[in-house]
Write an enzyme that holds these catalytic residues in place. Structure first.
Site, short mmCIF file in Angstrom:
data_model
loop_
_atom_site.label_atom_id
_atom_site.label_comp_id
_atom_site.label_asym_id
_atom_site.label_seq_id
_atom_site.Cartn_x
_atom_site.Cartn_y
_atom_site.Cartn_z
N ALA A 278 71.51 -6.28 51.37
CA ALA A 278 70.88 -6.97 50.29
C ALA A 278 70.86 -6.01 49.06
CB ALA A 278 69.47 -7.45 50.80
N ALA A 280 68.61 -5.51 45.13
CA ALA A 280 67.45 -5.70 44.62
C ALA A 280 67.54 -4.77 42.98
CB ALA A 280 66.05 -5.24 44.99
N SER A 281 66.60 -5.21 42.21
CA SER A 281 66.70 -4.65 40.94
C SER A 281 66.86 -3.01 41.09
CB SER A 281 65.54 -5.06 39.94
OG SER A 281 64.30 -4.46 40.83
N VAL A 285 70.20 -2.13 50.03
CA VAL A 285 69.94 -1.84 51.62
C VAL A 285 71.11 -1.99 52.30
CG1 VAL A 285 68.59 -2.61 53.53
CG2 VAL A 285 67.52 -2.83 51.25
N LYS A 299 67.47 1.95 52.29
CA LYS A 299 67.40 1.78 51.07
C LYS A 299 67.75 2.67 50.17
CE LYS A 299 63.28 0.57 49.07
NZ LYS A 299 62.22 -0.06 48.73
N ASP A 434 51.94 -6.29 45.24
CA ASP A 434 53.16 -7.25 44.76
C ASP A 434 53.38 -7.88 45.77
OD1 ASP A 434 54.98 -8.26 43.06
OD2 ASP A 434 56.47 -6.62 43.19
#
Length: 714
Positions: A278, A280-281, A285, A299, A434
């Protein structure tokens, strides 16, 4: 080549339109060439200036661009227009008043160039964003420029401005009949490359945020977590920012792993998958297997984003500072505080050492809740830019169709999740700040709630936690006055506050929500209305409390998705009472008393040398028949005889007090032993505490009697 030709033609056309519309500007052809050749020559010069000169000026003076909130671009255009006139004094002439036509000409020319470029599709953004790191950010980040790298910040201002202008042009033309012509020109100039022109407005905004970089993606994620008031199309597109981010190449990931952990991935792990699981910003990962066969995920932070993110955050801080000094609405919203809070959270998330510690602390706090799981961290395979943790499987907590297919009880799941968040916020004072659906998963097999991405956590003091619990209690009772008074105690005024008016307004808000049943009542609407009232009244909550409320608002949206009929305020109140009961059992009370007793005993032990020295000095002075009391008052002599009269009695009490203090210290320390002696010592401690209390009350009573009799004599 085609792009260059069209740009020159666009500039020439813009100049022709501007000079035709302005009667105060005259243009003469070069020698005997046609006027069209003159415009083309000027268009070529303008193209070169805009392509090379203007970017350099913006980069060198970007701080002025921020301070003027973008208006400085018109000053740059005027300067460039003046340079062009000086370069061709016989071609462009102004009628009186020359200064007026010069200023108007520079503005009209700039607007005409922007308009023609927008219509012809020049500088159009692509719908597939290339987020690979540019090598020069790494080198620029190493410049010895002190705490802030001004050059990098200026460069980021230029890229941000350029990107926003290109998307704004595309969005603006998309609402006009010229949209189809612009799309045709884009296909002709750029070929088959995908364009955002064919995308919807929400999709264009989402792609814009991705193109601007990780900082703005994170900002979009914050908005998406509170997007319930936005149209559905916007909610869908902004939700893609949670996970729909293009990955970066494996070569970059391998380089970062080797730099951070001193070995390549094939040495650190038994297996390591090059294709990311995956993206993300701020990171992506990869699946991996430890040498003992344990499945894990790694990560890896996006390359060199710390340089650009820090620059973006500093630019945001500067802009917020300008807005807060110039605009009343920015002061009421506390724009500077909001940006600082956002920036601090982003910077904490960039440090994976911090996330590893946060995850371990959260796992410890949630250990007594079997329905909650926090992935295990592997610090020996982690660093500030690499995080190795347990591999977990699950689905987003809002994936209701998948949860239903797995037979998960969504109502029970919603209650457990809400209880976990309440425990974190109100009892532990350490909470996931969050908790959007991308960070909260559910294991369909076990129905466990899995907390992910602990980079952003909130902290609250005991007083703040009690106050927030009181807010929920008052909300459950629809007690507007208690709610308002609690808020006033927790707030900081930024202007003169009319407390009576604020209390009355909050009471009216609570009456508005009295009409709702428990099933219709929620947490966010009345609390958000209260926050709006606070802003109007001139009150501002502590950032920690604001962060806690935001976390609860996000949790509420998740609970609503899982079970829309769940009475949120009632459930929150019930879970709050249940948590209070579980935290206040007999064992925890005894443990708390022992802890406080031991803490008090340690403080007494620490102060005994000081108390002993003071007592010896006091007795020495008594034996000499005088006291060295340095008080500047003429009445001190009258009190010496009274001190002499009562000192003999008080010395006896002092000796008794010291014996009791020794009893308290010894029994408190012995009470910590895990045997029968510890239990006996604990009861001795309680007995000593009772005797001490009686002694203190006796001294207070006799002192009061003495003062009363002295007053009667007078």
């Amino acid at each position: 080549m085609l792009y260059f030709i069209i740009r020159v033609l666009a500039n020439a056309l813009a100049l022709a339109i501007a000079f035709t519309l302005l009667p105060g500007i005259e243009i003469s052809p070069f020698r005997t060439e046609p006027l069209a050749v003159t415009y083309l020559t000027l268009g070529l010069v303008v193209g070169i200036v805009l392509a090379f000169v203007r970017p350099i000026i913006i980069i060198l003076t970007a701080r002025l661009m921020v301070r003027s909130m973008g208006l400085y671009i018109f000053v740059i255009n005027m300067v460039l227009f003046a340079v062009g006139i000086l370069a061709a004094p016989n071609v462009i002439r102004f009628r009186p008043p020359e200064a007026f036509w010069f200023v108007l000409g520079s503005l009209i020319t700039a607007l005409a160039i922007i308009l023609t470029e927008a219509i012809l599709g020049l500088g159009s953004p692509a719908s597939t964003t290339d987020v690979r790191s540019r090598f020069y950010w790494r080198w620029l980040g190493r410049l010895p420029t002190g705490q802030r790298n001004r050059f990098v910040e200026n460069l980021r201002v230029y890229f941000i401005l350029k990107t926003i202008i290109s998307y704004t042009e595309d969005i603006a033309i998309g609402f006009t009949p010229l949209a189809r012509f612009r799309m045709f020109m884009q296909r002709m100039i750029y070929g088959e490359r995908d364009m955002v022109t064919s995308e919807t407005l929400p999709a264009k905004v989402r792609i814009l945020l991705q193109d601007l970089g990780p900082t703005f993606v994170k900002l979009g994620q914050v908005v998406s977590s509170r997007s319930s008031e936005l149209p559905e199309a916007w909610q869908v597109e902004l939700a893609k920012l949670q996970s729909n981010v293009p990955p970066f190449p494996y070569d970059e990931a391998r380089r970062i792993l080797t730099d951070e952990l001193s070995q390549p991935p094939d040495k650190l792990f038994a297996t390591f998958e090059p294709a990311p699981l995956a993206a993300a910003s701020t990171a992506q990962v990869h699946r991996a297997t430890l040498h003992d066969g344990t499945p894990a995920v790694v990560k890896v932070q996006r390359p060199d984003i710390d340089v650009t993110v820090k620059a973006d955050l500093n630019v945001m801080r500067d802009l917020a500072d300008v807005l807060q000094r110039q605009q009343e609405w920015a002061r009421e919203l506390d724009a500077k505080g909001m940006v600082n809070e956002f920036a601090d959270g982003v910077l904490l998330e960039l440090n994976y050492d911090n996330e590893s510690l946060n995850a371990r602390q959260l796992a410890f706090n949630m250990r007594e809740m079997p329905c909650i799981h926090v992935p295990r961290m592997y610090p020996e395979l982690s660093s500030s830019k690499v995080l190795t943790q347990e591999f977990v499987t699950g689905v987003k907590i809002t994936a209701v169709e998948k949860l239903d297919a797995a037979g998960v009880d969504r109502t029970a799941l919603a209650r457990e999740f809400l209880r976990a968040m309440l425990k974190q916020v109100l009892f532990d004072g350490f909470f996931h700040a969050d908790p959007h659906p991308g960070n909260i998963w559910v294991d369909p097999k076990t129905s466990q709630v899995i907390f992910l991405d602990m980079g952003m956590m909130g902290n609250m003091t005991k007083d703040q936690r009690l106050a927030l619990a009181e807010l929920i209690w008052a909300l459950h009772d629809r007690d507007g006055q208690s709610l308002a008074k609690t808020v006033i105690q927790l707030s900081t005024p930024f202007k003169e506050v009319d407390e009576a008016r604020f209390i009355g307004e909050v009471e009216r808000l609570m009456k508005r929500y009295l009409m709702f049943s428990d099933e219709q009542m929620n947490l966010s609407e009345p609390l958000q209305a209260m926050l709006n009232s606070m802003r109007r009244a001139g009150l501002r909550l502590d950032p920690s409390l604001t962060l806690a409320l935001k976390a609860l608002f996000q949790a509420e949206e998740t609970v609503r998705t899982l079970d829309p009929c769940l009475p949120l305020v009632t459930v929150a109140f019930e879970e709050l009472k249940h948590l209070f009961q579980s935290q206040l059992d007999s064992d925890s009370i005894v443990s708390t008393i022992k802890t406080e007793a031991l803490r008090t005993a340690k403080e007494v032990v620490r102060r005994i040398p000081t108390l002993a020295g003071a007592t010896v000095k006091w007795l020495d002075q008594y034996e000499r028949g005088r006291f060295s009391v340095h008080v500047d008052t003429s009445d001190i002599a009258k009190e010496v005889d009274k001190v002499d009269a009562t000192l003999t009695r008080n010395v006896t009490l002092l000796v008794l007090a010291m014996l009791l203090a020794g009893l308290l210290i010894g029994s408190a320390i012995a009470s910590t032993l895990q045997n029968e002696l510890g239990g006996i010592a604990f009861f001795l401690f309680l007995g000593g505490a009772i005797l001490t209390t009686a002694l203190v009350l006796s001294i207070v009573w006799k002192t009061w009697r003495s003062q009363t009799s002295s007053s009667n004599e007078r």
